[in-house]
Design a protein around this motif. Sequence first.
Motif, short mmCIF file in Angstrom:
data_model
loop_
_atom_site.label_atom_id
_atom_site.label_comp_id
_atom_site.label_asym_id
_atom_site.label_seq_id
_atom_site.Cartn_x
_atom_site.Cartn_y
_atom_site.Cartn_z
N GLY A 140 -4.94 80.18 49.29
CA GLY A 140 -5.24 79.96 47.89
C GLY A 140 -4.43 80.67 46.92
N ASP A 170 -4.23 72.84 45.43
CA ASP A 170 -5.52 72.78 44.55
C ASP A 170 -4.72 72.37 43.17
OD1 ASP A 170 -6.39 73.09 46.86
OD2 ASP A 170 -7.00 75.42 45.73
N GLY A 183 -7.21 71.44 48.97
CA GLY A 183 -5.27 71.08 50.46
C GLY A 183 -6.51 70.25 51.41
N GLU A 187 -4.18 66.11 51.68
CA GLU A 187 -4.02 66.00 53.02
C GLU A 187 -5.13 64.92 53.24
OE1 GLU A 187 -5.56 69.20 56.08
OE2 GLU A 187 -3.65 67.82 57.97
N GLY A 277 -5.75 79.61 55.37
CA GLY A 277 -6.71 78.42 55.29
C GLY A 277 -5.41 76.77 54.94
N ASN A 281 -3.87 72.55 57.55
CA ASN A 281 -2.28 71.79 57.55
C ASN A 281 -1.77 70.92 59.02
OD1 ASN A 281 -0.38 69.65 56.37
ND2 ASN A 281 -2.02 69.95 54.67
O1 KG4 Z 1 -7.50 81.35 53.23
P1 KG4 Z 1 -8.36 80.78 52.34
O2 KG4 Z 1 -9.59 80.39 53.26
O3 KG4 Z 1 -8.48 81.58 51.35
C1 KG4 Z 1 -8.12 82.99 50.29
O4 KG4 Z 1 -7.16 81.53 49.66
O5 KG4 Z 1 -7.83 83.38 51.21
O6 KG4 Z 1 -7.53 79.18 51.50
C2 KG4 Z 1 -7.97 78.46 50.62
C3 KG4 Z 1 -6.56 77.62 50.96
C4 KG4 Z 1 -7.13 76.34 49.67
O7 KG4 Z 1 -5.87 76.83 48.39
C5 KG4 Z 1 -7.37 75.52 50.38
O8 KG4 Z 1 -7.26 74.02 49.75
C6 KG4 Z 1 -5.95 75.49 51.45
O9 KG4 Z 1 -6.50 76.77 51.46
N1 KG4 Z 1 -6.14 74.97 52.40
C7 KG4 Z 1 -5.74 73.70 52.55
C8 KG4 Z 1 -5.71 72.83 53.68
N2 KG4 Z 1 -7.17 73.48 53.86
C9 KG4 Z 1 -7.55 74.56 53.32
N3 KG4 Z 1 -4.62 72.95 51.88
C10 KG4 Z 1 -3.63 72.41 52.93
N4 KG4 Z 1 -4.52 71.79 53.46
C11 KG4 Z 1 -5.09 71.65 54.42
N5 KG4 Z 1 -5.76 70.63 55.01
#
Ligand code: KG4
Length: 357
Positions: A140, A170, A183, A187, A277, A281
């Motif tokens: 994110g 987001d 995210g 998806e 994160g 996907n």
């Molecule tokens: O690494 P993370 O848990 O936290 C940080 O941002 O450090 O990543 C969260 C991000 C969020 O923007 C969320 O929307 C995205 O990862 N995310 C996804 C999916 N699952 C989480 N983006 C696309 N597809 C997904 N399935």
Amino acid sequence: MIVLGIETTCDETAASVVALQRDGRGHILSNEILSQIEEHAPYGGVVPEIAARAHVTALDGLISRAMARAQVSFKDLDGIAAAAGPGLVGGVIVGLTTGKTLSLVTDKPFLAVNHLEAHALSPRLTDGVDFPYLLLLASGGHSQLLAVRGVDDYVRLGTTIDDAIGEAFDKTAKMLGLPYPGGPSVEREAERGNPERFALPRPMLGRAGADFSLSGLKTAVRIEAERIAPLTNTDIADLCAGFQAAVTDVVVDRTRAALRLFRTSIGTPNALVVAGGVAANMTLRRALHRLASESGLTLVAPPLALCTDNGAMIAWAGIERLRLGLVDPLDTPPKPRWPLTAKLSGMPDSITPEDAA
Ligand code: KG4
Ligand code: ZN
């Protein structure tokens, strides 16, 4: 060697105990995490003050649980690692101060870990990947293509010049009225959508360097959504599918460009690694898988719980640093901005939020 890791840079409070085995691999003895998603969901994003308070409330208990689950006491530890940045300063102070305090009272070495470095080294914990490798970090707050040559030895080959990849997901979700975090919502909608209905741009495709840009794509989705409003469920699914396909094309093209830069300026990578994160996907994972095979590489994607923010990656980065003697003083300040690397010299210039982060 056993290290406690503490993570509080964003909206996850986490504590974990990791041991270094004789074969050089890591063994996760405990991995406690408390997500604050519910606290932030009403606001559609992370609210720094709420995050900092939630870390204060949760951290002590999580550390106790992590120590109990791992069945170790403080005297068994060889070091205490805490993420010192980059991230939201209120949260960073909570984890960092706790880590320093434990280090002081137990007289164990303190390790101030860069959160990005922890993500970068996590595939060595999960899959024992050897240096050097190409890392796509997609979360994110961060989007970077990094050549990981060794501990403390990173070369940034590309980054976003505007939105992070997860941030684009987001913001798109929010625009379409889908729940936070965006995210997974995008998806889910995309699964039943037609990715070809809307002609969305693929910014920076084929450009020199390996930077990418996503804000124009997000704007294009907004313009299409406004043009056809009010949106039906099918419209939302088609917009999500189109957006996801475009992001995937951009990320794969930029990763391919980074692989080329890697080969010309660094050498042969041992793997293509995706973390953060967004690595959850499946469309993106499949596309990266194809890219890796066509490049003769293995795609390494840590299990999801270790792709997103967690304490085990902080503990592991602590182990990697401690075994090289890289310990930190107790007056190490919190670093809300803490870039991992300078840009590879001779690459096209861009001023990016990631430079600051
Ligand atoms: O690494 P993370 O848990 O936290 C940080 O941002 O450090 O990543 C969260 C991000 C969020 O923007 C969320 O929307 C995205 O990862 N995310 C996804 C999916 N699952 C989480 N983006 C696309 N597809 C997904 N399935
Ligand atoms: Zn992260």
